[in-house]
Design a protein around this motif. Sequence first.
Motif, PDB file in Angstrom:
ATOM      1  N   ILE A 117       8.374   7.441   5.807  1.00 56.11           N
ATOM      2  CA  ILE A 117       9.628   7.569   6.322  1.00 56.11           C
ATOM      3  C   ILE A 117      10.448   6.651   5.115  1.00 56.11           C
ATOM      4  O   ILE A 117       9.883   5.731   4.513  1.00 56.11           O
ATOM      5  N   ILE A 118      11.445   7.150   4.561  1.00 53.98           N
ATOM      6  CA  ILE A 118      12.612   6.452   3.936  1.00 53.98           C
ATOM      7  C   ILE A 118      13.550   6.312   4.761  1.00 53.98           C
ATOM      8  O   ILE A 118      14.482   6.953   4.952  1.00 53.98           O
ATOM      9  N   ALA A 119      13.661   5.080   5.920  1.00 54.23           N
ATOM     10  CA  ALA A 119      14.721   5.418   6.729  1.00 54.23           C
ATOM     11  C   ALA A 119      15.741   4.412   6.365  1.00 54.23           C
ATOM     12  O   ALA A 119      15.922   3.227   6.268  1.00 54.23           O
ATOM     13  N   VAL A 120      17.001   5.290   6.475  1.00 59.58           N
ATOM     14  CA  VAL A 120      18.162   4.746   6.046  1.00 59.58           C
ATOM     15  C   VAL A 120      19.140   4.135   6.949  1.00 59.58           C
ATOM     16  O   VAL A 120      19.554   3.163   7.143  1.00 59.58           O
ATOM     17  N   GLY A 137       0.568   1.633  13.308  1.00 59.57           N
ATOM     18  CA  GLY A 137      -0.217   2.310  14.103  1.00 59.57           C
ATOM     19  C   GLY A 137      -0.059   3.762  13.771  1.00 59.57           C
ATOM     20  O   GLY A 137       1.178   4.268  13.216  1.00 59.57           O
ATOM     21  N   GLY A 138      -0.707   4.685  14.356  1.00 59.28           N
ATOM     22  CA  GLY A 138      -0.469   5.932  14.065  1.00 59.28           C
ATOM     23  C   GLY A 138      -0.506   6.566  12.891  1.00 59.28           C
ATOM     24  O   GLY A 138      -1.014   6.222  12.111  1.00 59.28           O
ATOM     25  N   ASN A 139       0.326   7.566  12.590  1.00 60.63           N
ATOM     26  CA  ASN A 139       0.457   8.250  11.217  1.00 60.63           C
ATOM     27  C   ASN A 139       1.676   8.258  10.745  1.00 60.63           C
ATOM     28  O   ASN A 139       1.966   9.103   9.777  1.00 60.63           O
ATOM     29  N   ILE A 140       2.592   7.232  10.867  1.00 60.92           N
ATOM     30  CA  ILE A 140       3.882   6.911  10.252  1.00 60.92           C
ATOM     31  C   ILE A 140       3.741   5.455   9.571  1.00 60.92           C
ATOM     32  O   ILE A 140       3.467   4.443  10.204  1.00 60.92           O
ATOM     33  N   THR A 141       4.101   5.519   8.284  1.00 59.39           N
ATOM     34  CA  THR A 141       4.332   4.349   7.571  1.00 59.39           C
ATOM     35  C   THR A 141       5.679   4.585   6.878  1.00 59.39           C
ATOM     36  O   THR A 141       6.278   5.801   6.765  1.00 59.39           O
ATOM     37  N   GLY A 142       5.949   3.546   5.712  1.00 56.51           N
ATOM     38  CA  GLY A 142       6.995   3.664   4.677  1.00 56.51           C
ATOM     39  C   GLY A 142       8.001   2.453   4.634  1.00 56.51           C
ATOM     40  O   GLY A 142       7.486   1.560   4.582  1.00 56.51           O
ATOM     41  N   VAL A 143       9.344   2.767   4.291  1.00 51.52           N
ATOM     42  CA  VAL A 143      10.243   1.974   3.909  1.00 51.52           C
ATOM     43  C   VAL A 143      11.416   2.100   4.901  1.00 51.52           C
ATOM     44  O   VAL A 143      11.702   3.258   5.217  1.00 51.52           O
ATOM     45  N   ASP A 276       5.345   4.606  -3.747  1.00 51.86           N
ATOM     46  CA  ASP A 276       4.109   3.805  -3.630  1.00 51.86           C
ATOM     47  C   ASP A 276       3.049   3.986  -2.343  1.00 51.86           C
ATOM     48  O   ASP A 276       2.182   4.130  -2.297  1.00 51.86           O
ATOM     49  N   GLN A 277       3.927   4.037  -1.371  1.00 52.92           N
ATOM     50  CA  GLN A 277       3.427   4.158  -0.107  1.00 52.92           C
ATOM     51  C   GLN A 277       2.586   5.361   0.080  1.00 52.92           C
ATOM     52  O   GLN A 277       1.645   5.860   0.605  1.00 52.92           O
ATOM     53  N   ALA A 278       3.350   6.726  -0.276  1.00 53.66           N
ATOM     54  CA  ALA A 278       2.693   7.982  -0.485  1.00 53.66           C
ATOM     55  C   ALA A 278       1.500   7.917  -1.251  1.00 53.66           C
ATOM     56  O   ALA A 278       0.525   8.583  -0.917  1.00 53.66           O
ATOM     57  N   GLY A 279       1.549   7.287  -2.664  1.00 57.34           N
ATOM     58  CA  GLY A 279       0.586   7.268  -3.379  1.00 57.34           C
ATOM     59  C   GLY A 279      -0.585   6.649  -2.699  1.00 57.34           C
ATOM     60  O   GLY A 279      -1.787   7.199  -3.084  1.00 57.34           O
ATOM     61  N   LYS A 280      -0.580   5.679  -2.037  1.00 64.47           N
ATOM     62  CA  LYS A 280      -1.759   5.053  -1.470  1.00 64.47           C
ATOM     63  C   LYS A 280      -2.297   5.682  -0.327  1.00 64.47           C
ATOM     64  O   LYS A 280      -3.525   5.881  -0.226  1.00 64.47           O
ATOM     65  N   ILE A 281      -1.685   6.682   0.345  1.00 64.85           N
ATOM     66  CA  ILE A 281      -2.110   7.494   1.584  1.00 64.85           C
ATOM     67  C   ILE A 281      -2.825   8.498   0.710  1.00 64.85           C
ATOM     68  O   ILE A 281      -3.911   9.181   1.212  1.00 64.85           O
ATOM     69  N   LEU A 282      -2.342   9.067  -0.385  1.00 62.98           N
ATOM     70  CA  LEU A 282      -2.874  10.176  -1.057  1.00 62.98           C
ATOM     71  C   LEU A 282      -4.243   9.889  -1.752  1.00 62.98           C
ATOM     72  O   LEU A 282      -5.002  10.680  -1.918  1.00 62.98           O
ATOM     73  N   LYS A 283      -4.307   8.526  -1.791  1.00 68.31           N
ATOM     74  CA  LYS A 283      -5.569   7.776  -2.423  1.00 68.31           C
ATOM     75  C   LYS A 283      -6.643   7.541  -1.247  1.00 68.31           C
ATOM     76  O   LYS A 283      -7.931   7.170  -1.472  1.00 68.31           O
ATOM     77  N   GLY A 284      -6.268   7.850  -0.154  1.00 75.22           N
ATOM     78  CA  GLY A 284      -7.199   7.471   0.883  1.00 75.22           C
ATOM     79  C   GLY A 284      -6.688   6.317   2.253  1.00 75.22           C
ATOM     80  O   GLY A 284      -7.646   6.158   3.026  1.00 75.22           O
ATOM     81  N   ALA A 285      -5.872   5.578   1.858  1.00 77.00           N
ATOM     82  CA  ALA A 285      -5.243   4.433   2.728  1.00 77.00           C
ATOM     83  C   ALA A 285      -4.805   5.339   4.011  1.00 77.00           C
ATOM     84  O   ALA A 285      -4.139   6.413   4.103  1.00 77.00           O
ATOM     85  N   LYS A 286      -4.809   4.690   5.388  1.00 77.21           N
ATOM     86  CA  LYS A 286      -4.465   5.319   6.623  1.00 77.21           C
ATOM     87  C   LYS A 286      -3.069   4.581   6.861  1.00 77.21           C
ATOM     88  O   LYS A 286      -2.990   3.520   6.534  1.00 77.21           O
ATOM     89  N   PRO A 287      -2.128   5.638   7.111  1.00 76.71           N
ATOM     90  CA  PRO A 287      -0.654   5.135   7.338  1.00 76.71           C
ATOM     91  C   PRO A 287      -0.700   3.917   8.561  1.00 76.71           C
ATOM     92  O   PRO A 287       0.148   2.952   8.473  1.00 76.71           O
ATOM     93  N   ALA A 288      -1.529   4.141   9.455  1.00 81.72           N
ATOM     94  CA  ALA A 288      -1.816   2.949  10.436  1.00 81.72           C
ATOM     95  C   ALA A 288      -1.745   1.653   9.953  1.00 81.72           C
ATOM     96  O   ALA A 288      -1.520   0.553  10.703  1.00 81.72           O
ATOM     97  N   ASP A 289      -2.464   1.463   8.803  1.00 82.91           N
ATOM     98  CA  ASP A 289      -2.746   0.207   8.208  1.00 82.91           C
ATOM     99  C   ASP A 289      -1.820  -0.329   7.198  1.00 82.91           C
ATOM    100  O   ASP A 289      -2.122  -1.546   6.706  1.00 82.91           O
ATOM    101  N   LEU A 290      -0.999   0.361   6.798  1.00 78.72           N
ATOM    102  CA  LEU A 290      -0.004   0.418   5.716  1.00 78.72           C
ATOM    103  C   LEU A 290       1.435  -0.357   6.330  1.00 78.72           C
ATOM    104  O   LEU A 290       2.146   0.545   6.995  1.00 78.72           O
ATOM    105  N   ILE A 292       4.926  -1.457   7.036  1.00 73.06           N
ATOM    106  CA  ILE A 292       6.432  -0.715   6.377  1.00 73.06           C
ATOM    107  C   ILE A 292       7.131  -1.756   5.898  1.00 73.06           C
ATOM    108  O   ILE A 292       7.226  -2.951   6.159  1.00 73.06           O
ATOM    109  N   GLU A 293       7.516  -1.530   4.617  1.00 73.27           N
ATOM    110  CA  GLU A 293       8.299  -2.516   3.850  1.00 73.27           C
ATOM    111  C   GLU A 293       9.696  -2.288   4.227  1.00 73.27           C
ATOM    112  O   GLU A 293      10.377  -1.360   4.660  1.00 73.27           O
ATOM    113  N   GLN A 294      10.587  -3.597   4.344  1.00 72.88           N
ATOM    114  CA  GLN A 294      11.771  -3.560   4.487  1.00 72.88           C
ATOM    115  C   GLN A 294      12.466  -3.876   3.197  1.00 72.88           C
ATOM    116  O   GLN A 294      12.111  -4.884   2.364  1.00 72.88           O
TER     117      GLN A 294
END
Length: 327
Positions: A117-120, A137-143, A276-290, A292-294
């Motif tokens: 997410i890029i939550a505005v 947790g789950g399948n969502i992370t982002g900024v 950056d978050q998207a790239g980490k997931i594409l490299k194998g990271a789980k969204p649940a463990d990343l 969310i950046e503010q």
Amino acid sequence: MKRREFITLLGGAAAAWPIAAHGQQAGKIVRIGILGPSLKDPFPMVLHQAFLAQLRELGFVEGQNLIAEYQALDEPRGPFAAAAELMQSQPDLVVAAGPEVALQAVVGASRSIPIVIIAVNYDPIARGYVASLSRPGGNITGVVYRQLELAGKQVELLTQAFPDKTRMAALYDAQSADQFSAAERTAKLLHLQLQPLKLENPPYDFAAAFRSAAMGGAQMVLVLSSPHFIQHKPQISRSAIEHRLPTMFIVKDYVTFGGLMSYGVNFEVMYGRGGDQAGKILKGAKPADLPIEQADKFVLVINLKTAKAIGVELPTSILLRADEVIE
């Protein structure tokens, strides 16, 4: 079932996926889907390029090992149809950029695909999409832009810039209703008379909205954030100048077109963080463990040409706080 329970249920299923199924493999072409503001306007295109630039830094290059499909939130069929079309190509990851409706559409269509997410203008914790910022947790992370907090701060800055003005109008729509609620709370604390101007059925008539603000006795205007506003920056700024109304916006781009003030985050930086978050997931990271950046850096921009045009003088204290002054 409550939304938080529903999202948690989805996340529990997502957490069990094999990492290898989503990680980067040698020679593999990865595919992402992006749902966000229309790229017809130059500003969203700049942000999109900032997102892709960060992915390139991480080794994902469009046209080589990356396919990025983009759908606009304001496309005629609506965001839910756009999200469903994105899912037809079975992306490895999907990005929901902008207001909450982008995430609503993506969650409804994706079920288990990782979401960045890029939550505005919404709080993903309060809305029940994630458990916490540190461990979503789950399948969502982002900024997160912290726009609800910023709406309150924008009201404060207007009152500090114009301490003798007590009547404020606020332009918003369904996508920015949460921002309006935050601004309304601050306005009450500061004893401001608030004139709500909710715009409906885009494309909006901004000239009519500013006429209503002026006829209602508004002395300043807060323009909240919506993807339906972006393409109309020149018209909004012209209308404000025509009625000699000081305005506050979310981003510098409005001030460049003649708005008086903006206070918000650096959008390009935030989109880069999303990349950056998207790239980490594409490299194998789980969204649940990343986590969310503010947003943690905010920029105040002032247009002195506009101040002169509408006949207002800004206090020295506000000018000294500005990160950029357009003269």
